[in-house]
Design an enzyme around this catalytic site. Structure first.
Site, short mmCIF file in Angstrom:
data_model
loop_
_atom_site.label_atom_id
_atom_site.label_comp_id
_atom_site.label_asym_id
_atom_site.label_seq_id
_atom_site.Cartn_x
_atom_site.Cartn_y
_atom_site.Cartn_z
CG ASN A 1 142.84 15.08 23.22
OD1 ASN A 1 143.45 15.24 22.49
ND2 ASN A 1 142.20 16.34 23.97
CE LYS B 1 142.33 17.20 27.24
NZ LYS B 1 141.77 17.92 28.86
CG HIS C 1 138.70 18.91 23.52
ND1 HIS C 1 138.55 19.91 24.54
CD2 HIS C 1 138.51 18.22 23.51
CE1 HIS C 1 139.45 19.00 25.13
NE2 HIS C 1 139.05 17.77 25.37
CD GLU D 1 141.39 21.17 27.21
OE1 GLU D 1 141.72 20.83 25.75
OE2 GLU D 1 141.00 20.51 27.86
CD GLU E 1 136.36 14.37 26.54
OE1 GLU E 1 137.33 13.72 27.31
OE2 GLU E 1 136.82 16.13 25.25
N GLY F 1 141.16 16.99 33.68
CA GLY F 1 142.41 17.48 33.89
C GLY F 1 141.53 17.82 35.83
CB SER G 1 139.45 12.82 35.98
OG SER G 1 139.65 14.48 35.60
N GLY H 1 143.29 12.17 28.05
CA GLY H 1 143.23 13.61 28.44
C GLY H 1 145.11 12.62 28.51
N GLY H 2 144.62 13.89 30.02
CA GLY H 2 146.39 13.68 30.92
C GLY H 2 146.96 11.97 30.80
P1 13P Z 1 141.79 14.86 31.01
O1 13P Z 1 141.59 13.10 31.00
O2 13P Z 1 143.56 14.88 31.11
O3 13P Z 1 140.70 14.91 32.27
O4 13P Z 1 141.23 14.95 30.02
C1 13P Z 1 140.10 14.32 29.46
C2 13P Z 1 140.10 14.92 28.22
O5 13P Z 1 139.68 16.45 27.71
C3 13P Z 1 140.32 14.03 26.53
O6 13P Z 1 139.70 15.47 25.79
#
Ligand code: 13P
Length: 247
Positions: free
Chosen positions: A6, A8, A91, A93, A161, A167, A206, A227-228
């Site tokens: 993802n 983002k 999600h 967020e 999650e 993050g 993470s 994510g990252g």
């Molecule tokens: P991170 O892997 O950056 O922690 O993000 C996880 C996430 O929200 C994936 O949707």
């Protein structure tokens, strides 16, 4: 096993180079896991063109309606039209910054299926909820209200999650992940019976090249939502390569 990236709100045109590198490597060394990238909507069709069917492409969100006067929104049909076969809904967020409720998330899931997409429904507790020992109650409520009944017969994945792990570089312990995923499997089976078997439960928060192998080996972890670490081809490839053989 499904390993989903993802992105983002990250990724301008040069990010296509990362996808090219990823595809080159996956063509040279095919992997067992199914690989999905959910780039920002602006890059979806270009990522799909580069991907050439080697990986799947998905949207990060969709509106419940197929079209209409909803400035700035994107429908599930548009995700599909741009080359997507999956969409993420709910999600944390979106829930946090856009006030999305379980009811809205459920409507978005229905929209995803209507457009012929697989739907990844995200759930997870906040840190305060975990500290209060409420994590199972929270995800149970989210599971019940964000996932429509049609999940039993429609392509669906659940992404667990924990909000506090997103993050932050912090993750639950392996035992905590195992306990939560076993709990979620039990809840899905209770609700959907045999249909639940087709619903993988992804872990997200993470995930990185260092912890992926251990996390992906946990029973009932059916993949990861990254994510990252999905933004760099080398990191994402290590995570994809950490999926157990034959999964
Ligand atoms: P991170 O892997 O950056 O922690 O993000 C996880 C996430 O929200 C994936 O949707």
């Amino acid at each position: 096993m499904l390993i989903a990236g993802n992105w983002k709100m990250n990724g301008l045109s040069p990010a296509l180079g990362e996808v090219e590198a990823l595809i080159r490597e996956l063509k040279a060394r095919p992997v067992a896991a199914k690989v999905l990238i959910c780039p920002p909507a602006t890059l979806m069709s270009r990522v799909a063109a580069v991907a050439g069917g080697v990986i799947s492409i998905g949207g990060q969100d969709c509106h419940p309606q197929p079209s209409g006067a909803f400035t700035g929104d994107i429908s599930a049909e548009m995700v599909r039209d741009a080359g997507g076969t999956w969409v993420i809904v709910g999600h944390s967020e979106r829930r946090q910054y856009h006030g999305e409720t379980d009811t809205l998330v459920a409507a978005k899931a229905t929209a995803g299926w209507r457009a012929g997409l697989g739907v990844i429904v995200c759930i997870g507790e906040t840190e305060a909820e975990r500290l209060a020992g409420q994590e199972e109650a929270v995800v149970d409520r989210q599971l019940a209200a964000s996932i429509p009944d049609a999940a039993a017969t429609s392509p669906t994945a659940v992404a667990y999650e924990p909000v506090w792990a997103i993050g932050t570089g912090r993750t639950p312990t392996i035992e905590e992940i195992a306990r939560m995923h076993a709990h979620l499997r039990q809840q899905l089976t209770k609700r959907f019976g045999n249909g639940a078997r087709a619903i993988p439960i992804l872990y997200g928060g993470s995930v990185n090249p260092k912890n992926a192998k251990e996390i992906l080996a946990v029973p009932e972890v059916g993949g990861a939502l990254v994510g990252g670490a999905s933004l760099k081809a080398t990191d994402f490839l290590s995570i994809v390569g950490a999926a157990p053989v034959g999964s």
